[in-house]
Every structure is written in C-alpha cells, then in structure tokens.
Design a protein around this motif. Sequence first.
Motif, PDB file in Angstrom:
ATOM      1  N   LEU A 153       0.797  -1.287   0.144  1.00 13.72           N
ATOM      2  CA  LEU A 153       0.031   0.026  -0.018  1.00 13.72           C
ATOM      3  C   LEU A 153       1.009   1.220  -0.004  1.00 13.72           C
ATOM      4  CD1 LEU A 153      -3.080  -1.058   2.221  1.00 13.72           C
ATOM      5  CD2 LEU A 153      -3.054  -0.855  -0.460  1.00 13.72           C
ATOM      6  N   ASN A 154       2.076   1.267  -0.410  1.00  9.42           N
ATOM      7  CA  ASN A 154       2.862   2.420  -1.016  1.00  9.42           C
ATOM      8  C   ASN A 154       3.190   3.168   0.296  1.00  9.42           C
ATOM      9  OD1 ASN A 154       0.514   1.988  -3.234  1.00  9.42           O
ATOM     10  ND2 ASN A 154       2.689   1.934  -4.143  1.00  9.42           N
ATOM     11  N   GLY A 161       4.931  16.210   3.659  1.00 10.78           N
ATOM     12  CA  GLY A 161       5.090  17.373   2.437  1.00 10.78           C
ATOM     13  C   GLY A 161       4.462  16.720   1.085  1.00 10.78           C
ATOM     14  N   GLN A 162       4.513  15.282   1.066  1.00  9.18           N
ATOM     15  CA  GLN A 162       4.021  14.548  -0.130  1.00  9.18           C
ATOM     16  C   GLN A 162       3.313  13.273   0.602  1.00  9.18           C
ATOM     17  OE1 GLN A 162       8.559  14.365  -1.141  1.00  9.18           O
ATOM     18  NE2 GLN A 162       7.558  13.937  -3.336  1.00  9.18           N
ATOM     19  N   PRO A 163       2.275  13.324   0.919  1.00 13.48           N
ATOM     20  CA  PRO A 163       1.723  12.202   1.435  1.00 13.48           C
ATOM     21  C   PRO A 163       1.255  11.236   0.357  1.00 13.48           C
ATOM     22  CG  PRO A 163       0.261  14.115   1.953  1.00 13.48           C
ATOM     23  CD  PRO A 163       1.635  14.462   1.389  1.00 13.48           C
ATOM     24  N   ASN A 164       1.292   9.872   0.836  1.00 13.63           N
ATOM     25  CA  ASN A 164       0.582   9.012  -0.012  1.00 13.63           C
ATOM     26  C   ASN A 164      -0.497   8.268   0.754  1.00 13.63           C
ATOM     27  OD1 ASN A 164       0.019   6.190  -1.080  1.00 13.63           O
ATOM     28  ND2 ASN A 164       1.570   6.766  -2.656  1.00 13.63           N
ATOM     29  N   GLU A 165      -1.625   8.464   0.204  1.00 14.74           N
ATOM     30  CA  GLU A 165      -2.942   8.112   1.200  1.00 14.74           C
ATOM     31  C   GLU A 165      -3.192   6.832   1.005  1.00 14.74           C
ATOM     32  OE1 GLU A 165      -6.047  10.727   0.017  1.00 14.74           O
ATOM     33  OE2 GLU A 165      -4.818  12.558   0.630  1.00 14.74           O
ATOM     34  N   ASN A 166      -2.530   5.831   0.272  1.00 22.11           N
ATOM     35  CA  ASN A 166      -3.146   4.430   0.078  1.00 22.11           C
ATOM     36  C   ASN A 166      -3.412   3.786   1.200  1.00 22.11           C
ATOM     37  OD1 ASN A 166      -3.903   2.549  -1.723  1.00 22.11           O
ATOM     38  ND2 ASN A 166      -2.007   2.166  -2.400  1.00 22.11           N
ATOM     39  N   PHE A 167      -2.419   3.817   1.905  1.00 26.94           N
ATOM     40  CA  PHE A 167      -2.636   2.911   3.422  1.00 26.94           C
ATOM     41  C   PHE A 167      -3.675   3.492   4.261  1.00 26.94           C
ATOM     42  CE2 PHE A 167      -1.790   1.783   7.968  1.00 26.94           C
ATOM     43  CZ  PHE A 167      -1.866   0.585   7.718  1.00 26.94           C
ATOM     44  N   ALA A 168      -3.643   4.693   4.567  1.00 25.06           N
ATOM     45  CA  ALA A 168      -4.540   5.458   5.473  1.00 25.06           C
ATOM     46  C   ALA A 168      -5.910   5.087   4.929  1.00 25.06           C
ATOM     47  CB  ALA A 168      -4.338   6.975   5.598  1.00 25.06           C
ATOM     48  N   ARG A 169      -5.961   5.361   3.512  1.00 22.83           N
ATOM     49  CA  ARG A 169      -7.383   5.060   3.229  1.00 22.83           C
ATOM     50  C   ARG A 169      -8.132   3.609   3.573  1.00 22.83           C
ATOM     51  NH1 ARG A 169     -10.330   8.061  -0.122  1.00 22.83           N
ATOM     52  NH2 ARG A 169      -8.665   9.283  -0.614  1.00 22.83           N
ATOM     53  N   GLU A 170      -7.277   2.723   3.033  1.00 21.67           N
ATOM     54  CA  GLU A 170      -7.484   1.338   3.074  1.00 21.67           C
ATOM     55  C   GLU A 170      -7.831   0.930   4.582  1.00 21.67           C
ATOM     56  OE1 GLU A 170      -8.939   1.007   0.893  1.00 21.67           O
ATOM     57  OE2 GLU A 170      -7.661   1.495  -0.884  1.00 21.67           O
ATOM     58  N   ALA A 191      -3.078   9.963   6.900  1.00 15.49           N
ATOM     59  CA  ALA A 191      -2.012   9.806   5.926  1.00 15.49           C
ATOM     60  C   ALA A 191      -0.971  10.525   6.463  1.00 15.49           C
ATOM     61  CB  ALA A 191      -2.153  10.334   4.560  1.00 15.49           C
ATOM     62  N   ARG A 192      -0.973  11.717   6.980  1.00 17.56           N
ATOM     63  CA  ARG A 192      -0.043  12.436   7.523  1.00 17.56           C
ATOM     64  C   ARG A 192       0.725  11.801   8.823  1.00 17.56           C
ATOM     65  NH1 ARG A 192      -1.623  17.810   9.384  1.00 17.56           N
ATOM     66  NH2 ARG A 192       0.397  17.973   9.856  1.00 17.56           N
ATOM     67  N   ALA A 193      -0.272  11.177   9.561  1.00 15.35           N
ATOM     68  CA  ALA A 193       0.294  10.537  10.858  1.00 15.35           C
ATOM     69  C   ALA A 193       1.086   9.269  10.541  1.00 15.35           C
ATOM     70  CB  ALA A 193      -0.903  10.038  11.627  1.00 15.35           C
ATOM     71  N   PHE A 194       0.793   8.513   9.539  1.00 17.61           N
ATOM     72  CA  PHE A 194       1.612   7.438   9.021  1.00 17.61           C
ATOM     73  C   PHE A 194       3.036   7.604   8.117  1.00 17.61           C
ATOM     74  CE2 PHE A 194      -2.450   5.191  10.099  1.00 17.61           C
ATOM     75  CZ  PHE A 194      -1.669   4.201  10.974  1.00 17.61           C
ATOM     76  N   THR A 195       3.347   9.043   7.920  1.00 20.33           N
ATOM     77  CA  THR A 195       4.467   9.447   7.265  1.00 20.33           C
ATOM     78  C   THR A 195       5.619   8.856   7.776  1.00 20.33           C
ATOM     79  OG1 THR A 195       4.382  11.387   8.387  1.00 20.33           O
ATOM     80  CG2 THR A 195       3.545  11.507   5.835  1.00 20.33           C
ATOM     81  N   GLY A 196       6.622   8.168   7.128  1.00 24.28           N
ATOM     82  CA  GLY A 196       7.698   7.801   7.791  1.00 24.28           C
ATOM     83  C   GLY A 196       7.702   6.462   8.307  1.00 24.28           C
ATOM     84  N   TRP A 197       6.518   5.844   8.343  1.00 25.72           N
ATOM     85  CA  TRP A 197       6.507   4.288   8.480  1.00 25.72           C
ATOM     86  C   TRP A 197       6.944   3.452   7.382  1.00 25.72           C
ATOM     87  CZ3 TRP A 197       2.290   2.239  12.593  1.00 25.72           C
ATOM     88  CH2 TRP A 197       2.490   3.085  13.532  1.00 25.72           C
ATOM     89  N   ARG A 198       8.305   2.739   7.736  1.00 26.24           N
ATOM     90  CA  ARG A 198       8.773   2.103   6.436  1.00 26.24           C
ATOM     91  C   ARG A 198       9.544   1.012   6.989  1.00 26.24           C
ATOM     92  NH1 ARG A 198      12.120   6.103   3.184  1.00 26.24           N
ATOM     93  NH2 ARG A 198      10.251   7.137   2.835  1.00 26.24           N
ATOM     94  N   THR A 199      10.173   0.272   6.194  1.00 26.06           N
ATOM     95  CA  THR A 199      10.766  -1.052   6.563  1.00 26.06           C
ATOM     96  C   THR A 199      12.266  -0.722   5.921  1.00 26.06           C
ATOM     97  OG1 THR A 199      10.621  -2.207   4.756  1.00 26.06           O
ATOM     98  CG2 THR A 199       8.905  -2.058   6.819  1.00 26.06           C
ATOM     99  N   ASP A 200      13.101  -1.452   6.666  1.00 23.33           N
ATOM    100  CA  ASP A 200      14.621  -1.517   6.016  1.00 23.33           C
ATOM    101  C   ASP A 200      14.500  -2.693   4.960  1.00 23.33           C
ATOM    102  OD1 ASP A 200      14.858  -3.844   7.306  1.00 23.33           O
ATOM    103  OD2 ASP A 200      16.266  -3.049   8.862  1.00 23.33           O
ATOM    104  N   LYS A 201      15.669  -2.861   4.332  1.00 18.52           N
ATOM    105  CA  LYS A 201      15.949  -3.743   3.523  1.00 18.52           C
ATOM    106  C   LYS A 201      15.436  -5.228   3.806  1.00 18.52           C
ATOM    107  CE  LYS A 201      19.000  -4.147  -0.472  1.00 18.52           C
ATOM    108  NZ  LYS A 201      20.408  -4.328  -0.809  1.00 18.52           N
TER     109      LYS A 201
END
Lengths: 462, 394
Positions: A153-154, A161-170, A191-201
């Motif tokens: 979900l990207n 500043g460049q939110p991607n809403e895909n995860f938040a919406r679903e 979506a703003r609240a979930f910014t920066g939630w990512r994973t390493d390799k």
Amino acid sequence: MSSVKKKITHLYWRAGFGISLKMLDQASESPLKITINKLINDAKNPELLDMPLPVYQKILKEGRTKKQQDVLRKKLNQENQDVKVKWIRKMVASDNPLLERMTLFWHGHFALVSGKSSHFTKTYLNTLRKHALGNFGDLVLAIARDPAMIHFLNNRQNKKGQPNENFARELLELFTIGIGHYTEEDVKEAARAFTGWRTDKKGNFLFSERHHDFDRKTFMGQTGTLDGTDIIRIVLENKQTAKFIATKVYRYFVNERIDEQHVQRLADVFYNSNYNIEKLMRTVFASDWFYADKNIGIKIKSPVDLLIGMMKTLQMDLKTDKSFFFIQKIMGQSLLNPPNVAGWPGGKNWIDSSTLIFRLNLAGYLFQNVQVDMAAKPEPEDKADRKIKLKLATTMDVSPILNYLSRLDEAAIFSTLSEWLIQADFHLEKTELDPFIRHKTRNHYVKSLLLRLMTLPEYQVC
Amino acid sequence: MDRRNFLKNTGLASTSLFVPQFLSGFNRNGFVQNGKNLIIVQWSGGNDGLNTVVPFHNDLYYKNRPTLAIPKKKVLKLNDDLGFNPMLSGLKSLYDDGLLTVINNVGYPNPVRSHFRSMDIWHTASSSDQYWQTGWLGRYLDNNNPDNVPHTALEIDDSLVLALKGQDKTGFAAANPARLKKAASNSFLKKVAHHHQHDHEENVAYLYKTLIDTQSSADYLTEQSKGYETKSRYPSTSIGKDLATIFNLIIRDTNTKIYYINMGGFDTHANQKNKQEKLLKQYSDAMKVFVKDLQKNKKLDDTLIMTFSEFGRRVKENSSHGTDHGTANNVFFMGGKLKNPGVFNEAPNLRKLDKGDLRYTVDFRKIYASVLKNWLGVNPGDVLLDSYKPLDII
C-alpha cells in the motif's frame, strides 16, 4: 447422524476445514464446550511458518554482477512460491484448524498481493498467525508495520509534504471502520500520521524521523501531534469499528445474510473486551444460533475451503506445486494474489458456469489423476499463446476411512459418508446413486461413493 | 419467515427457474435474434500504442525510440500525422473501406501502471481509487437479460473475465462448447441435474440452476456451432480460430449478443519489435478475414468490434529494446455502422507528458457510454453508475 455430531461437523467446517470420522467420534463423547475450548486453546498457541530462505539471505548480500542478480531474482520468485505452497500444505496437515482458518480469514481481510520477497511473504503470514486470536488493535498495528503491507500500500512513498494516502484510506475503508464513518479530511490527516512508517531492506520496521510529519493533525475530532498508533487507537475507540469487524466475522463464519441482533451482540462483546478476538470467536461458536438449521450447510465454500477440505478428508497431496497454483487460479482464488486490497467478495461470486463445472469435477480430477482439459488465463507478463494445462497427479490415503467403515454394510456406509460429507439438506436415496457406484468390493464401494458425494452440488456448501 | 416461505417469496422455489427459457423459445419459434453483436477483443499485457498507430511526423517519437521507432517510409499512412505499423496491412484495408475508427489518447485520471489493477479498472469501469466487484458488461447483463439466457455474453475461454461478471448474472465462458459439454454433461452430472429438488436452500438452488443452465447452454452452443462452417479461410492462429467460432455463431443467430476474446503477450519489456509485430500481424490478418466474411454475409452492419488494452507503454524505450508500462493508449472500433470512421481525434501529444507517459484526453468510460447508448440501446448511467457523455463514434 446424531444432532451432536451434526453440530460438531458444522463447527469444524466453519472453524476449520472439516473433521475426520475418528475425531468426530471422539469429540461427540464430550460436551460441545470442551470441543470449542480445545479449538480455541490450540489456536492461541500459534505455530509459525518456519522455513529457511537461503535465496533471500543471499540476495541481501552485495557485490554481484547484474546477471548473477537476475538469476538470483528468479530463484527468489521460486522461493516465494515455495512459501505459498508451504502455507497451503500447512492448512491441510495442521491439527490446529482454527489457527489455519483465522489466518485465512485475516488474509482475506488484510488482503495483499505479495511482492517478490519470500521473506516478506513469510513475515506477513506469521503476523496474521501470531495475532490470529489475539487483540485486534495489536493486529492492526502489526499490519501497519508489516513490510509486505507497507510495500503493497505504498507507505514507503508516504512522506512529510508528499503524503501517499493509500494505506490510510484502506485502513479506514477496509481494515477497521468501513466507508461512511470518516471524512476525506480524516483520510488526509491519517496519511500524515503514518508518514515515515517504512521498513529497511530486511523487512524490519523503521520509523523515519526525517520523513515523519510531526505537526499537529486533527483526526476524527481529536487534535494533537498524532502518529499512526494514535490513529489506530482513535479509530478503535469508535464502536463502529467493532460493528464493522463483527459484521464481517458473522458473514464469513455464520451466514452472509445478517441477523442484526446477533451481530450487535458480537459487536458488544468485541468492544467491551477491548477487541479481544478470542472472546469474539468464542461467542460465535458458543451461541445457540450458530447451530441453527438456517446457518448449516448454506455457505458456498471458497475454492480454498473446497480444496483443503477435500485434501484433508482424503489425506491427499498434490505431486507438483504447480497444481496448487493451477487449481486456485482456475477456481478464482489465488492466495496472496487477491483481485485487490478488498479481498475476495465470496458467496455466489465464486460461481459462474466455468468455475462451477470445474468445482464439481475437481474430485474426479484428483481421484483419477487426469489431464485437465482446461487452460487457466495467462498472466499479463506471460508470452503470447501460453496455455497452462495440467495433469493433476495426487497421492491419497483413504485407509483410515476404510478402516472406520470396515464393519458396516453398504446401507450404513452410505448414511455414514453422506452425513459426514454433506452439510446441506440431502435428498438423494442410496438407490439413486447405486448405478454410478462400483459395488465389486467394499473398497470399491467406499472410494466410488466418496467420489460421487464430492461431485454433488450439495458438497459445494458447508 | 420460515425457509420455504422465504424461498417462495424470492421466487426461488418456482420451477420455471429451472427451465432454460431460451431452449423452449428456440424450439417453439425457431428462435431468431436479429439483434446487434458486440465483440470485445482484449489485448493483455499493455500494447505499445505508439508502435501500433505511429506518430511518424513527430521528431520526439524518433528521439525517444532510437531502436524501436518505425521508419517513416514503412508506416502505412492514415493521415498526415499517423500511420499503422506495417504489420497491420489488413486493418489498413478496412480503414480504407471506412470500416475502422481509431481513438487516440484513451485512459482515465490517476492512471495505475499495474497490469492487474489497470485491467480491473477497465473491466469494472471504476475510478482508480475505487474497488468494484462487478464488470461493466456484467452490470449490463444484470439489467438487460430478462430471459436469463446464460450465453447472452460469451467469452471464448475456459474461465470468465471480471468484465462479464454482474451482481446477479454472469456471462458464459466456453473455449470450446463441445469440450465444456463433455465436462458439464457426463452421465452423473446429468442425473444429478435431473434430480434437483425444488425446495433447496437459496445457495444450493443457485448451484443447481447454474449447473442446469450450463448444461443447456453447452448443448445448445455445441449444436449451433456444428450447424455452420464458414467458407472463408481463417488463419490457424488462436485469434483466427476464435473469430471463426464467433462468425459461425453469429451466422446461426444464437442469442449471444456479446462476445469476448483475449489475446495475451503484449507485455514487451525486452526485445519488443518481433513480439509485438507478430501479435499485430496475427490480429490484423484474422480481423480482415472476419470483417470481410461478415460483410459478405450481410452481418457487418449488425456487428461492432472494440479492441483495447489495459494501458499503453512509456514513450521512451528502455535499455532492453523494449518499453515499460505506460498510460493512455488507442482503442479500435470496427463495424459497418461507424459514424466517424477514420482517425477520430488528435494524435498523442509527445511534448506534454506526465512523468514520461502520455496524458489521456478521452476517458474510456465515455467510450463505454457510447457503446451502451448507441449500440446496446441502454441508459449508460445505469451501467456505469455515473454519467459520461457518449462520443460520436457509433
């Protein structure tokens, strides 16, 4: 069949993938409550998918040529397929049916198409297994931090500043509260609240301060420097989330046709227990209405239910892994490859002219190891004119069934097997089926009767 | 309400449900449909539209495609800007006869570059942020199939596309009716079907009904396709065979209105030229025979053929002599009753790109709206669940 056995068979079809004749006898000797307890207690100790992933380990290391890397990627794809097959075989072999059933249910709920990484696929399935009967809030949080979901979900592209809403919406529309109970503004703020939630390799969760939006947000009426955890907390505080999940559970485990009162009771239990999934499921299985006639033998089995049920009943394995993918595809349910994030619609949606004929003939294909004269639709990436046809080679062991029936005459065998395998109202008389059954020996009789019963439209429901 | 009453009230207990009406209709009246046919050809994988309808007058095309561009002199010219890939000589002759329309720059807002997702969007006619479970032609069937003829929409395949799945009704898939007949009507399943009760629970009743419908349609289509053999020579490619099957069924006036076929292999990330041109040639050669055959037999005025792909490809070629997933693309229509045959709209703008991809100027749902309104004669809004202005193509 005694009404106790009927109930247990129903329970095991909905909470698992059917029950063996021997276990059915054993379970019928103790109160239903004990059987439910055992199902639940077993599932609370989730055995995780455990398999080494050497290709994935290798691919993490640097320093290869592009060509070597390409070879490795192909192997990784194979390893990813291996994880999927491992899961299916686990469903067949497991003596922890509710764990397998819940994992499958949550996969349909938190639906995703697996990427190329075998490790991410395994991690995702284990996230579902770990929390299968745990706390729903923990499960949602684990999913929000899950590498496969972040990828699907990207959320890696979700930056301040460049939110991607895909995860938040679903998260709001499909995973928790459902459409109609939040605003577009809520989606944006979530979506703003979930910014920066990512994973390493390696798939470890990573909170990137650099990409997180630390500013104030307002979500569903609450304002603050909210982050993803707060969003999940707030959305669970809303009782509609309990209702949404209870409705989905009811439709999946009980009946597609909602009984408003029963659903409300489930929602109350779920909400008041702070989203305890075990309590929710225990309430379903312990309720009288779960065993009402109108809820038995009326659910169209999903393709996976049908396949796993047959394989368990016949102690069957497919000789090639390809067969698993072919069967799933042609019936319209490829695990870890749902049509989209909404999962599979289920019910009558499983059925059209071609899927039904395949489903009815499936037992015959598996019993007789035949070449299936059908082609699955090619993948978009496939070369032109590639038709995937398959010989379904199987191994099976019906000796436990033969042993169980060894002292019975044909009439008793007929009633035992039909009551065991068919949950729907059953009208066929033995004499009507007789012309299609081999009577030479008891073994012939049992095997051909199993095949015929599994070919009936009534076997398509549970 | 007890179950029996419930079934009565929903009409599921009625025996008429189990009698395929089209069969009795056929027997009584020598059923003749006389309606219009719609044929959909799906190109799976994302066809490279720029090398199909070539903007041979545009330097940017040649600049972006150093190895893949089709030289100007080889292009089969349609107008001052655009020309067909040289493999499309069959289509060119149809174009010259006024039997073909090319629509450029077809797409939708916020395009998705995933095959599955984008194909879903084309199948369901949803927007890119909506997940719909029914196909646009499926919803047409929901609203417009009062006789419940299962093969009103027929896909020449072993399994059914989402486009043909409605809420209550679905299309019918048969790669080969005789083979389906064999699978659906073995002696046991025949016996089972005869033995159904009329008080089955709703879902079981639905399974029986689908089984009986499938057997009847498979029998019927098998008989019908035996009844006529085209005299034209169709190429022995898969598309050639599919079109010959469809032609025979059209001549026999079966009650199929919509035909659906699929060509795969368009996902040309590497060494595109040979792969794509082989497919284009197969398509064009078969289509020419088919359209001429329909014309000869006075069926072309009743036939509309639409060809689409889930997306076009990136303007700039990649380093493997291929192209990656893109966005807007061309759509073809063929038939005897086209309103504006030829090139319908402006050539793609290669200067104003969206992250290297073409910008759409025609929403594909406007095309669907035209088909629904001007060919199938229904209100597009009922099927597309929103209002789209039809184009002046049919």
